[in-house]
Design a protein around this motif. Sequence first.
Motif, PDB file in Angstrom:
ATOM      1  N   GLN A   1       0.857  -1.187   0.000  1.00  0.00           N
ATOM      2  CA  GLN A   1       0.000   0.000   0.000  1.00  0.00           C
ATOM      3  C   GLN A   1       0.892   1.235   0.000  1.00  0.00           C
ATOM      4  O   GLN A   1       1.796   1.366   0.817  1.00  0.00           O
ATOM      5  N   VAL A   2       0.626   2.163  -0.926  1.00  0.00           N
ATOM      6  CA  VAL A   2       1.411   3.395  -1.012  1.00  0.00           C
ATOM      7  C   VAL A   2       0.807   4.416  -0.043  1.00  0.00           C
ATOM      8  O   VAL A   2      -0.374   4.750  -0.128  1.00  0.00           O
ATOM      9  N   VAL A   3       1.627   4.891   0.914  1.00  0.00           N
ATOM     10  CA  VAL A   3       1.162   5.860   1.905  1.00  0.00           C
ATOM     11  C   VAL A   3       1.963   7.140   1.765  1.00  0.00           C
ATOM     12  O   VAL A   3       3.171   7.118   1.501  1.00  0.00           O
ATOM     13  N   GLN A   4       1.279   8.282   1.941  1.00  0.00           N
ATOM     14  CA  GLN A   4       1.894   9.593   1.816  1.00  0.00           C
ATOM     15  C   GLN A   4       1.967  10.269   3.182  1.00  0.00           C
ATOM     16  O   GLN A   4       1.090  10.087   4.030  1.00  0.00           O
ATOM     17  N   ALA A   5       3.014  11.062   3.392  1.00  0.00           N
ATOM     18  CA  ALA A   5       3.144  11.824   4.634  1.00  0.00           C
ATOM     19  C   ALA A   5       2.108  12.938   4.668  1.00  0.00           C
ATOM     20  O   ALA A   5       1.805  13.557   3.642  1.00  0.00           O
ATOM     21  N   GLN A   6       1.566  13.178   5.862  1.00  0.00           N
ATOM     22  CA  GLN A   6       0.571  14.225   6.066  1.00  0.00           C
ATOM     23  C   GLN A   6       0.932  15.016   7.313  1.00  0.00           C
ATOM     24  O   GLN A   6       1.505  14.471   8.253  1.00  0.00           O
TER      25      GLN A   6
ATOM     26  N   GLN B   1       5.267  15.796  10.219  1.00  0.00           N
ATOM     27  CA  GLN B   1       4.887  14.969   9.084  1.00  0.00           C
ATOM     28  C   GLN B   1       4.792  13.517   9.549  1.00  0.00           C
ATOM     29  O   GLN B   1       5.736  12.984  10.137  1.00  0.00           O
TER      30      GLN B   1
ATOM     31  N   HIS C   1       2.620   9.426   8.953  1.00  0.00           N
ATOM     32  CA  HIS C   1       1.897   8.508   8.076  1.00  0.00           C
ATOM     33  C   HIS C   1       0.839   7.767   8.888  1.00  0.00           C
ATOM     34  O   HIS C   1       1.105   7.379  10.033  1.00  0.00           O
TER      35      HIS C   1
ATOM     36  N   ALA D   1       8.731  10.372   2.698  1.00  0.00           N
ATOM     37  CA  ALA D   1       7.503  11.093   2.354  1.00  0.00           C
ATOM     38  C   ALA D   1       6.510  10.195   1.624  1.00  0.00           C
ATOM     39  O   ALA D   1       5.311  10.203   1.915  1.00  0.00           O
ATOM     40  N   THR D   2       6.995   9.407   0.679  1.00  0.00           N
ATOM     41  CA  THR D   2       6.153   8.414  -0.010  1.00  0.00           C
ATOM     42  C   THR D   2       6.741   7.041   0.268  1.00  0.00           C
ATOM     43  O   THR D   2       7.916   6.800  -0.026  1.00  0.00           O
TER      44      THR D   2
ATOM     45  N   ARG E   1       6.227   2.718   0.158  1.00  0.00           N
ATOM     46  CA  ARG E   1       5.484   1.534  -0.301  1.00  0.00           C
ATOM     47  C   ARG E   1       5.481   0.532   0.850  1.00  0.00           C
ATOM     48  O   ARG E   1       6.442  -0.217   1.052  1.00  0.00           O
TER      49      ARG E   1
END
Length: 365
Positions: A58-63, A288, A290, A338-339, A341
């Motif tokens: 699953q691709v997760v992005q920093a928020q 930042q 995840h 930041a991104t 997998r």
Amino acid sequence: MRILSIITAALVAAGLYLLVMERDRLIPPRAPEAPATAAQTPTPPPAPAGRPVGVLVQVVQAQPLDNAVVLRGRTEAARSVELRAETTARVVSEPLRRGAFVNAGEVLCRLDPGPRAAALAEAEARLAEAELGARNADALTEGGFAAETRRLSAQSALKAATAAVQTARRELERLEIRAPFSGLLEDDAAELGTLLQPGGLCARVIQPDPIRLVAYVAEADVGRIEVGAPGAGRLADGRALTGRVTFLARSADPMTRTFRVELTVPNPDLTIRDGQTADLMIATDSVQAHLIPASVLTLDDAGRVGVRLADDDDRARFVPVRVLRDTAQGLWVAGLPATARLIVRGQEYVTEGVALAVTVAGAAP
């Protein structure tokens, strides 16, 4: 018949001998059985050498995450004072009952004046006499009929009489014990007829508006908190509170090495009581982070908590993370690129550097 009996007895004796003495030679020993286990943990069949291991990614992005320091504390009245007697006298006023609201300056305990009023009258009379004596001494000295020492003596007597009057009046003022600020009586005031000695308790008054949420923060987090920072609290009954940090200790508690922090919140209806348990959340700088499922956390050989990622070359890589917050949607963690997998299925069956056959969650087949 006798011969038959002898033969039968001989055969029986021979059989017993073989069964007892030659048992190990006639009957081979049984092979030991493996102990039964309550449950066998199924292990996945190892992948053939050289073939990648299939995993779901699953691709997760920093928020940006509004970070906070979470503490367990309690409520504390903004002001609390025990009013005690400064003189010896008997209480002559009816007691106010606990829970009563009192205004600043209101009399809580009135004491018997006894001979103090007479002492004041006597001091005032002596003051009048000393004033007359001082005026006469001044006139005689100016006319040359008295020495300068007489005037100085009269002035000294006047000052002593003035001080005696002030002492007598102060003693009368001590007969009324008043509330220094508006608040609630935590206990009954002293009962009628009670003899109070100096230091004897008259009443205890607390001011619950505003009220403070008090907690102790560890050394690792004290640098993240600033005076004036917004914060929130939640009481054991579920009520939510908001306020700001008004105090952060500069000196640590010598026993626990923690620092006292106070969050001040309004309490106009006085429904928040002194001493209630409260959970505090004090806002700090956003970070930042995840959002990941809790099931993907694993441990490496060194015992570090982290997750396994699929790198750009489709090989497994362990990355340690720090859990920031636990929510119903998952865990907010820091420490990932930041991104990322993220391997969400099959992470327990791969090791560092193993080749992967990656399937991205949500991607079209």
